[in-house]
Enzyme design. Structure first.
Site, PDB file in Angstrom:
ATOM      1  N   HIS A  36      42.365  63.467  59.759  1.00 53.77           N
ATOM      2  CA  HIS A  36      41.997  62.434  60.736  1.00 53.77           C
ATOM      3  C   HIS A  36      42.088  62.937  62.170  1.00 53.77           C
ATOM      4  O   HIS A  36      41.608  62.270  63.082  1.00 53.77           O
ATOM      5  CB  HIS A  36      42.888  61.204  60.534  1.00 53.77           C
ATOM      6  CG  HIS A  36      42.597  60.487  59.251  1.00 53.77           C
ATOM      7  ND1 HIS A  36      41.898  59.305  59.180  1.00 53.77           N
ATOM      8  CD2 HIS A  36      42.879  60.823  57.959  1.00 53.77           C
ATOM      9  CE1 HIS A  36      41.770  58.939  57.915  1.00 53.77           C
ATOM     10  NE2 HIS A  36      42.366  59.836  57.151  1.00 53.77           N
ATOM     11  N   ASP A  40      40.855  63.726  70.627  1.00 55.56           N
ATOM     12  CA  ASP A  40      41.053  62.704  69.600  1.00 55.56           C
ATOM     13  C   ASP A  40      40.134  63.021  68.424  1.00 55.56           C
ATOM     14  O   ASP A  40      38.959  63.349  68.640  1.00 55.56           O
ATOM     15  CB  ASP A  40      40.697  61.322  70.170  1.00 55.56           C
ATOM     16  CG  ASP A  40      41.524  60.210  69.553  1.00 55.56           C
ATOM     17  OD1 ASP A  40      41.974  60.377  68.401  1.00 55.56           O
ATOM     18  OD2 ASP A  40      41.728  59.180  70.206  1.00 55.56           O
TER      19      ASP A  40
HETATM   20  O1  F6P Z   1      45.441  59.354  62.917  1.00 55.84           O
HETATM   21  C1  F6P Z   1      46.624  60.014  62.975  1.00 55.84           C
HETATM   22  C2  F6P Z   1      47.819  59.170  62.567  1.00 55.84           C
HETATM   23  O2  F6P Z   1      48.922  59.950  62.315  1.00 55.84           O
HETATM   24  C3  F6P Z   1      47.562  58.370  61.340  1.00 55.84           C
HETATM   25  O3  F6P Z   1      47.916  59.093  60.206  1.00 55.84           O
HETATM   26  C4  F6P Z   1      48.399  57.158  61.562  1.00 55.84           C
HETATM   27  O4  F6P Z   1      47.813  56.035  61.006  1.00 55.84           O
HETATM   28  C5  F6P Z   1      48.443  56.989  63.071  1.00 55.84           C
HETATM   29  O5  F6P Z   1      48.173  58.261  63.591  1.00 55.84           O
HETATM   30  C6  F6P Z   1      49.751  56.383  63.532  1.00 55.84           C
HETATM   31  O6  F6P Z   1      50.788  57.333  63.516  1.00 55.84           O
HETATM   32  P1  F6P Z   1      52.192  57.145  62.800  1.00 55.84           P
HETATM   33  O7  F6P Z   1      51.941  56.953  61.353  1.00 55.84           O
HETATM   34  O8  F6P Z   1      52.944  58.398  63.127  1.00 55.84           O
HETATM   35  O9  F6P Z   1      52.791  55.920  63.425  1.00 55.84           O
END
Ligand code: F6P
Length: 472
Positions: free
Chosen positions: A162, A371
């Site tokens: 992602h 991003d």
């Molecule tokens: O898109 C990257 C990401 O790590 C996703 O896996 C996740 O949904 C989002 O950012 C939020 O991050 P975290 O799970 O560390 O709160």
């Protein structure tokens, strides 16, 4: 082969079981996307529960609901520190976002990351049936496919990243980078958000591993294995988001923002409080705008919604301090008794409320320094009134810029107003342009974006990835 009918096993760090959801708006695009993918097909969603438990019992918590079973494990304090806060978010995240200055390289956290990937593999393996498609997500779980193969999984296993994938010269600063990338070649299909990240990955495989690559089909051949790598730009859940826009909650949120901004133009930013999102740089751009146009303090109010994220990681604590200081400085210098130019809000909102806020705000400011995709940009467009749309100002370094920043055949810019987020002057002049943009131009820019936002949605993304994964 079409993937329909095949059960899906999704594995990601976070699982959106109610207990682990956290504040809406703080969970990022991944959880929402996977919710919708699984809702359509049914299957199992495995990951971390969001809870910490230092009792070594290796229990998997199962929550069965209609077609989707969520299966989660708790992490110990040590695992959380080494795997999530450590290697995933202090090493891979900054490196993958081109912030080598913030990356820490510690053998201890790297080993913890490996151990949690082993634990994920051991715990999820009994839940995988022979015919299942297995889909692993994101930088937390790069070695997982390889660990599943070690445990005998013969399934088709895909991986989707992602985040961005860094250029080869940046990635080679990671100790044991080769080991990490080799494990990725245990997958059958590897997906990236954009062609840019895909080509960096392919470049690494060719130059560092000596793999041979067929760029037409995306086939990478290495040590007897064939892996396909392609770009699959993720989209929003269009139908769900539009349905949210029909609710009283959305309409109330829109009215609330309009009433509080009155004759001023609302400009909005919604981001997890993360240094990759370019928030201090954004505030600098807004400061520059007010410096250049002191007479326009009464024309514009900026609303920054920034739910805190990864609060145990030092670089996240620091970015929060910097942002608070910069916001405070501008508000101190530019406020009047009846106006405050920047509203800075440290909490998340529901999707319905965000829809209402986006519709009320005539400028969407989305300026990450780097991003993978950025779904806020797409949601901002999706929430606009087609007869009176707002303007999206978008960083040229967001994956979504490749879809939303378009040009006509004659070279006229359409879609989003693209900016270099590092340049306060560029951000300031984009704001000035958006504020004064005539309705006709706003409409034609909106029309250039809405088709891809609506049609290249999360369901289309899931179908493309899963169909390619199912194809032998
Ligand atoms: O898109 C990257 C990401 O790590 C996703 O896996 C996740 O949904 C989002 O950012 C939020 O991050 P975290 O799970 O560390 O709160």
């Amino acid at each position: 082969m079409n993937a329909e009918g095949q059960r899906l096993v999704v594995i990601s760090n976070r699982v959106a079981v109610p207990k682990a959801r956290g504040a809406a708006g703080a969970q990022g695009g991944l959880a929402g996307a996977l919710n919708s993918a699984l809702g359509e097909r049914g299957g199992v969603w495995f990951g971390w529960s969001g809870e910490v438990d230092d009792d070594p019992a290796d229990n998997v918590h199962l929550h069965r609901a209609e077609d989707v079973t969520t299966a989660t494990i708790d992490l110990t304090t040590r695992e959380l520190g080494e795997y999530y806060n450590g290697y995933a978010n202090e090493t891979l995240w900054p490196l993958f976002h081109y912030r080598i200055d913030l990356a820490r390289f510690e053998q201890r956290t790297g080993e913890g990351y490996e151990r949690v990937n082993e634990r994920f593999a051991t715990s999820v393996m009994p839940l995988i049936d022979a015919d299942d498609l297995v889909w692993v997500h994101d930088y937390h779980l790069i070695p997982l496919g390889d660990r599943l193969r070690e445990r005998g999984a013969k399934n088709r296993i895909g991986f989707f990243l992602h985040t961005p994938w860094p250029p080869t010269r940046l990635l080679t600063s990671l100790p044991y980078h080769e080991r990490l990338v080799r494990t990725m070649l245990a997958y059958d299909l590897i997906g990236f958000q954009t062609r840019e990240w895909l080509s960096s990955f392919v470049h690494y495989c060719e130059t560092e591993l000596g793999a041979s690559v067929d760029k037409c089909t995306g086939t990478i051949r290495f040590e007897g294995r064939e892996v396909i790598a392609r770009a699959y730009p993720i989209g929003i859940d269009w139908d769900h988001f539009q349905a949210q826009g029909e609710t009283g909650e959305a309409r109330q949120a829109e009215q609330r923002l309009l009433a509080s901004t009155r004759h001023r133009t609302g400009m909005i930013g919604v981001d997890r409080l993360d240094y990759s999102k370019g928030l201090p740089e954004r505030i600098d751009g807004i400061g520059r705008f007010f410096d250049q146009h002191p007479d326009r303090t009464r024309d514009l109010v900026f609303i920054q919604i920034a739910p805190p994220s990864r609060e145990d990681v030092k670089s996240y604590q620091q970015i929060r301090q910097v942002l608070e200081q910069k916001t405070g400085q501008i508000n101190g210098a530019r406020s009047e008794v009846d106006i405050v130019p920047i509203r800075y809000v440290n909490r998340g909102y529901s999707h319905a409320e965000l829809y209402g806020f986006f519709r009320a705000a005539k400028i969407g400011l989305v300026t990450p320094l780097r991003d993978g995709m950025n779904l806020v940009a797409k949601e901002y467009v999706a929430a606009q009134d087609p007869e009176n749309p707002g303007v999206l100002i978008l960083s040229e370094f967001a994956g979504s810029a490749l879809q939303l920043g378009c040009e006509d055949d004659d070279g006229t810019a359409r879609g989003a107003v693209l900016v270099n987020p590092h340049s306060p002057d560029a951000v300031a002049s984009a704001i000035a342009r958006a504020l004064d943009m005539p309705l006709e131009e706003r409409k034609s820019r909106y029309e250039a974006m809405i088709g891809t936002v609506r049609d290249d949605n999360v369901q289309a993304w899931t179908a493309r990835f899963c169909d390619d994964l199912a194809a032998d």
